[in-house]
Design a protein around this motif. Structure first.
Motif, PDB file in Angstrom:
ATOM      1  N   TYR A 124      -0.914   6.096   6.146  1.00  0.00           N
ATOM      2  CA  TYR A 124      -1.674   7.184   5.527  1.00  0.00           C
ATOM      3  C   TYR A 124      -0.766   8.116   4.733  1.00  0.00           C
ATOM      4  N   LEU A 125       0.416   8.442   5.292  1.00  0.00           N
ATOM      5  CA  LEU A 125       1.270   9.451   4.668  1.00  0.00           C
ATOM      6  C   LEU A 125       2.127   8.903   3.536  1.00  0.00           C
ATOM      7  N   LEU A 126       2.606   7.681   3.671  1.00  0.00           N
ATOM      8  CA  LEU A 126       3.525   7.135   2.671  1.00  0.00           C
ATOM      9  C   LEU A 126       2.934   5.991   1.867  1.00  0.00           C
ATOM     10  N   GLY A 127       1.748   5.534   2.262  1.00  0.00           N
ATOM     11  CA  GLY A 127       1.132   4.428   1.537  1.00  0.00           C
ATOM     12  C   GLY A 127       1.753   3.082   1.817  1.00  0.00           C
ATOM     13  N   ILE A 128       2.600   2.995   2.860  1.00  0.00           N
ATOM     14  CA  ILE A 128       3.233   1.726   3.228  1.00  0.00           C
ATOM     15  C   ILE A 128       2.219   0.855   3.961  1.00  0.00           C
ATOM     16  N   ASP A 129       2.276  -0.438   3.731  1.00  0.00           N
ATOM     17  CA  ASP A 129       1.391  -1.381   4.408  1.00  0.00           C
ATOM     18  C   ASP A 129       1.504  -1.217   5.922  1.00  0.00           C
ATOM     19  N   TYR A 130       0.369  -1.309   6.618  1.00  0.00           N
ATOM     20  CA  TYR A 130       0.336  -1.085   8.063  1.00  0.00           C
ATOM     21  C   TYR A 130       1.316  -1.991   8.795  1.00  0.00           C
ATOM     22  N   ALA A 131       1.300  -3.285   8.495  1.00  0.00           N
ATOM     23  CA  ALA A 131       2.177  -4.230   9.193  1.00  0.00           C
ATOM     24  C   ALA A 131       3.643  -3.893   8.949  1.00  0.00           C
ATOM     25  N   ALA A 132       3.985  -3.514   7.709  1.00  0.00           N
ATOM     26  CA  ALA A 132       5.366  -3.158   7.394  1.00  0.00           C
ATOM     27  C   ALA A 132       5.781  -1.898   8.149  1.00  0.00           C
ATOM     28  N   ALA A 133       4.865  -0.942   8.268  1.00  0.00           N
ATOM     29  CA  ALA A 133       5.164   0.296   8.992  1.00  0.00           C
ATOM     30  C   ALA A 133       5.435   0.015  10.468  1.00  0.00           C
ATOM     31  N   VAL A 134       4.626  -0.849  11.079  1.00  0.00           N
ATOM     32  CA  VAL A 134       4.835  -1.213  12.481  1.00  0.00           C
ATOM     33  C   VAL A 134       6.170  -1.921  12.652  1.00  0.00           C
ATOM     34  N   MET A 135       6.518  -2.782  11.709  1.00  0.00           N
ATOM     35  CA  MET A 135       7.785  -3.511  11.796  1.00  0.00           C
ATOM     36  C   MET A 135       8.973  -2.559  11.666  1.00  0.00           C
ATOM     37  N   VAL A 136       8.863  -1.543  10.818  1.00  0.00           N
ATOM     38  CA  VAL A 136       9.947  -0.572  10.666  1.00  0.00           C
ATOM     39  C   VAL A 136      10.176   0.174  11.986  1.00  0.00           C
TER      40      VAL A 136
END
Length: 518
Positions: free
Chosen positions: A143-155
């Motif tokens: 929501y805040l950075l527009g990063i894909d959900y799966a990529a955010a979880v992986m980070v």
């Protein structure tokens, strides 16, 4: 741009902490317990940082903003739980344990079956709680950075694994300490801004929100979210007793040198969390005043973005970016503690004591702990990506219900009941865990004719089963103990265990074992 800068600052800062701690994670005492070097102040702030999750920071404030007084019930349960820890659990567990809950219980009952059951429950609690945190992290960053959900979880999952693998408990502790400081600072800033808009008068704020929402004065009274007394009782039982059974909180009791420092740790944590939970009232009411009750309801996300929206309304993009980074650090600190707890259960309890019969070397145990951290991280990331649209309230309810129903009766009876037996311990932990799991699956969190994972009327009426599963856990332990015969010399051995639990010395235990062997 501000959000990116703050997020990168959190990542770089925590990685530097991990790099600094990496050279000291060469044996199990360092990896699992930070060499027992933590002071009471440091460990207390770290406990608070470990416990004040995204559910506390984002969830409670959002719930207060939407439901008023009822939202604060969560904070009351979280806060009071540490009084149970302080008066009943913390010092005896520190005196009995070494690295994990199973270590403490094994002082009284040395059994591979029991150690395996405790490790299995630990893994169940930590992995489910971790998935809930990772799902929240993915949604927040998306929501805040527009990063894909799966990529955010992986980070987030990759970072938490790096902290544990290379930094162990020391890096984990300092990540939690810094997170707690950032969280308190950010919360205080918002609260001061809110109060300044109401001429530094709490009464004026309360009067305003009592008129600003459609619920009017009812907003300040109970019954807006929980209108059944049994629901409130069940929720608070799970929160109050579940905390004492959470594995990632228990392992923090073993990072200090003695019982007085353990007591100081819990007292410090209680003060820190008490201050924070009081401020959540200002966060929630401030959101209702400056964002608007209707807007919060329509924004979705279950109110979990209320604090970030309030920060933007009060301080613009810069303050919102800072608060978002604090929320990110909050999630990182909690999941890091969970990974360490899970890897300790696998490497120390399952591998070292059950598979290798206590014969694993220090170097071997550390390597297995690090490998298991990677495994736990990979599995959690995979499950969290698949659970993107899942109601994480299910996992949170299950986490506290299992901890309260399976672990708390085991801990309590091990320390305080002479007639408690190994069979009672096994029966109690299995009964508590299974009843909590089954009742959550049969409750409205899973079974709902409109939006549930199972589209049917719930067979159990409560979202949190604590009021039923916790007594069942105690009942299973009592029946299992009374139906079995104590081992020879069990009474003398209990006296020695009690002596060690309250004094920290193993002398009485050695005498008990020697007498038993003769």
């Amino acid at each position: 741009m501000s959000s990116v800068i703050f997020f990168c600052s959190v990542i770089i800062g925590t990685l530097f902490i991990t790099y600094s701690a990496a050279s000291r994670t060469f044996n199990t005492r360092e990896f699992y317990a930070a060499g027992n070097r933590m002071t009471g102040l440091q460990n207390g702030v770290a406990i608070a940082g470990d416990y004040m999750s995204a559910a506390s920071f984002l969830g409670i404030a959002g719930t207060i903003a939407m439901y008023g007084f009822d939202g604060f019930l969560y904070a009351i349960g979280f806060f009071v739980s540490y009084l149970v820890m302080l008066f009943l659990i913390a010092e005896p567990l520190h005196n009995l344990g070494k690295y994990t809950l199973a270590d403490a219980i094994s002082v009284r009952f040395e059994s591979k079956w029991l150690r395996g059951a405790i490790a299995a429950v630990t893994l169940l609690i930590t992995v489910f709680y971790m998935i809930a945190q990772l799902v929240g992290a993915g949604a927040l960053i998306h929501y805040l950075l527009g990063i894909d959900y799966a990529a955010a979880v992986m980070v987030v999952g990759t970072l938490m694994t790096i902290y544990v693998v290379f930094g162990g408990m020391e890096a984990t502790s300092w990540v939690q300490i810094i997170k707690a400081i950032l969280l308190l600072t950010g919360t205080l800033i918002i609260c001061l801004i809110v109060l300044s808009r109401f001429h530094w008068s709490l009464a004026e704020l309360f009067v305003y929100v009592g008129e600003a929402t459609p619920m009017k004065e009812r907003f300040l009274h109970p019954g807006n979210k929980f209108n059944q007394p049994l629901d409130i009782l069940s929720l608070n039982l799970a929160l109050i007793l579940g905390t004492a059974g959470l594995p990632h909180i228990i392992v923090r009791l073993f990072t200090v040198k003695d019982a007085p420092t353990t007591r100081q740790s819990i007292i410090t944590a209680t003060w820190v969390m008490g201050a924070f939970y009081l401020m959540t009232i200002l966060l929630g009411f401030g959101a209702s005043a400056f964002i608007g009750w209707e807007f919060i309801q329509d924004a979705g996300f279950g109110g979990n973005l209320t604090v970030t929206m309030l920060a933007e309304a009060l301080g613009g993009e810069f303050l919102m970016a800072y608060i978002s980074a604090v929320a990110f650090a909050t999630i990182l600190a909690v999941v890091t503690g969970l990974v360490l707890s899970a890897s300790s259960a696998f490497a120390h309890d399952l591998y070292s004591h059950i598979i290798r019969n206590g014969m694993a070397s220090e170097r071997e145990q550390v390597w297995v702990a690090k490998l298991s951290s990677v495994g736990v991280g990979v599995i959690s990331i995979w499950l969290a990506i698949g659970a993107q649209k899942m109601n994480v309230a299910i996992l949170v309810a299950l986490t506290f219900a299992v901890a309260a129903s399976a672990n708390f009766p085991l801990i309590f009876f091990t320390i305080y009941w002479r007639r408690f037996t190994l069979q009672g311990a096994l029966t109690g932990i299995v009964t508590g865990a299974l009843s909590a799991l089954i009742l959550v699956c049969l409750g409205p969190s899973v079974m709902d004719p409109e939006s549930g994972m199972i589209l049917a009327e719930p067979l159990f009426p409560l979202a949190n089963p604590g009021v039923v599963s916790i007594p069942l856990g105690f009942f299973g332990a009592i029946v299992g103990s009374l139906a079995s015969r104590p081992a020879p010399g069990a009474s003398d051995h209990y006296d020695a265990v009690l002596f060690q639990a309250h004094t920290g010395t193993r002398q009485g235990l050695r005498h008990s074992v020697a007498a038993k062997s003769e």
